[in-house]
Motif scaffolding. Sequence first.
Motif, PDB file in Angstrom:
ATOM      1  N   GLY A   7      41.242  36.614  37.354  1.00 29.95           N
ATOM      2  CA  GLY A   7      41.011  37.925  36.933  1.00 29.95           C
ATOM      3  C   GLY A   7      42.366  38.508  37.016  1.00 29.95           C
ATOM      4  O   GLY A   7      43.502  38.061  37.621  1.00 29.95           O
ATOM      5  N   GLU A   8      42.791  39.610  36.176  1.00 29.84           N
ATOM      6  CA  GLU A   8      43.882  40.270  35.990  1.00 29.84           C
ATOM      7  C   GLU A   8      44.257  41.291  37.322  1.00 29.84           C
ATOM      8  O   GLU A   8      45.387  41.286  37.586  1.00 29.84           O
ATOM      9  N   LYS A   9      42.898  41.985  37.733  1.00 32.87           N
ATOM     10  CA  LYS A   9      43.181  43.036  38.774  1.00 32.87           C
ATOM     11  C   LYS A   9      43.693  42.331  40.117  1.00 32.87           C
ATOM     12  O   LYS A   9      44.425  42.690  40.790  1.00 32.87           O
ATOM     13  N   ASN A  11      42.214  38.742  42.642  1.00 32.16           N
ATOM     14  CA  ASN A  11      41.585  37.373  42.817  1.00 32.16           C
ATOM     15  C   ASN A  11      41.192  37.060  44.423  1.00 32.16           C
ATOM     16  O   ASN A  11      42.017  37.431  45.211  1.00 32.16           O
ATOM     17  N   VAL A  74      35.555  33.779  36.455  1.00 35.34           N
ATOM     18  CA  VAL A  74      35.557  34.779  35.474  1.00 35.34           C
ATOM     19  C   VAL A  74      35.247  34.463  34.070  1.00 35.34           C
ATOM     20  O   VAL A  74      35.578  33.444  33.522  1.00 35.34           O
ATOM     21  N   GLU A  76      34.044  37.578  31.804  1.00 30.06           N
ATOM     22  CA  GLU A  76      33.862  38.763  30.792  1.00 30.06           C
ATOM     23  C   GLU A  76      35.076  39.010  30.181  1.00 30.06           C
ATOM     24  O   GLU A  76      36.368  39.219  30.567  1.00 30.06           O
ATOM     25  N   HIS A  79      38.702  41.106  31.335  1.00 31.10           N
ATOM     26  CA  HIS A  79      38.705  41.243  32.852  1.00 31.10           C
ATOM     27  C   HIS A  79      39.709  39.971  33.408  1.00 31.10           C
ATOM     28  O   HIS A  79      40.130  39.961  34.511  1.00 31.10           O
ATOM     29  N   LYS A  82      45.639  39.078  31.299  1.00 32.27           N
ATOM     30  CA  LYS A  82      45.912  39.658  29.873  1.00 32.27           C
ATOM     31  C   LYS A  82      46.890  38.817  29.038  1.00 32.27           C
ATOM     32  O   LYS A  82      46.725  38.692  28.016  1.00 32.27           O
ATOM     33  N   LYS A 206      35.315  47.616  42.208  1.00 33.70           N
ATOM     34  CA  LYS A 206      34.943  47.394  40.957  1.00 33.70           C
ATOM     35  C   LYS A 206      34.380  48.563  40.253  1.00 33.70           C
ATOM     36  O   LYS A 206      33.605  49.352  40.859  1.00 33.70           O
ATOM     37  N   LEU A 208      32.237  50.021  37.047  1.00 33.24           N
ATOM     38  CA  LEU A 208      31.334  49.432  36.043  1.00 33.24           C
ATOM     39  C   LEU A 208      30.499  50.510  35.450  1.00 33.24           C
ATOM     40  O   LEU A 208      30.316  51.259  35.809  1.00 33.24           O
TER      41      LEU A 208
END
Length: 301
Positions: A7-9, A11, A74, A76, A79, A82, A206, A208
């Motif tokens: 994930g980017e945000k 982990n 991951v 999606e 998400h 990048k 999160k 959503l």
Amino acid sequence: MIIITAGEKYNDIDALACAIAYRKLLELRNIPAKVIFPGPLNESVTNTVKKWDFTLDTTLEGDPNNLNYILVDVSEPGHFAKFVVLDNVIEVFDHRHGFEEYWKEKLGDKAHIQLIGACATLIWEEFKKAGLEDRINAVSANLLYTAILSNTLNLQAQITSPRDKQAVDELIEHTDLPKNWRRIYFDEVSKGIMADPVGSMTNDTKILDINGAQYTIIQLELWDSRKFIENNYDTIVKVINDSKVANAFLTSPSISQGFNYLVAINDSLKDKLKSCIEVDWDGNIGRTKKLWLRKEIMRLL
């Protein structure tokens, strides 16, 4: 070179375990790979776990177009990290429904997306498929074992599958963890969250879109959630209000008690949660009858 990422945000322990262990599996097959996580590790990766003998990078060097990528925990689009070049993704591992057909069309049998308790279980099964389970190192086994326990709430979450339980039983033979590791780990997670409530909530939030409505769902997995909510109620409410989303709430599995505590301030949201997962509300604090993971709640909203 292959880059394993997530994930980017932020982990969690599951993403970390999958990446480190899968790199080890590729290494055993003489395939070079690096682990790069741009986002921070959340509180599920405790100080003890951080001291284990593994390495990862936080930034990508070189031309992203000249690299291949493996995604773990991951699937999606939008998400994951990048820097990932979508056309250069060669394999995906995840344990959430939603994008199976998308990746199956792109990758065929290299898309490993199955609804089970932990992505770490999929990685352990890859060791077994390759006949290399006896060559896994202790650090990778420790991480996979811990990730499965974390993601299944000590094997109590409803999403826990027989495959997760089998993986835990098999992995323990390859670990070098203390006998009371489960209690040590969950206690340490709780202490880390207690030490930085706002940071912990920020790192496990999160936002959503579910059935046309926006939700902000904060999740904190604790050995005893009641103490955290009693000591930090005003802070929790402030974080919920600061989200500026009407459907914002905290869900906190209380692992030692076998149910969740929730905090919500929107009455219609409280009614929705009551109908979905049987929450008994006392003001803005609710209690479920059993343990729920965020991903399980999301599917019912």
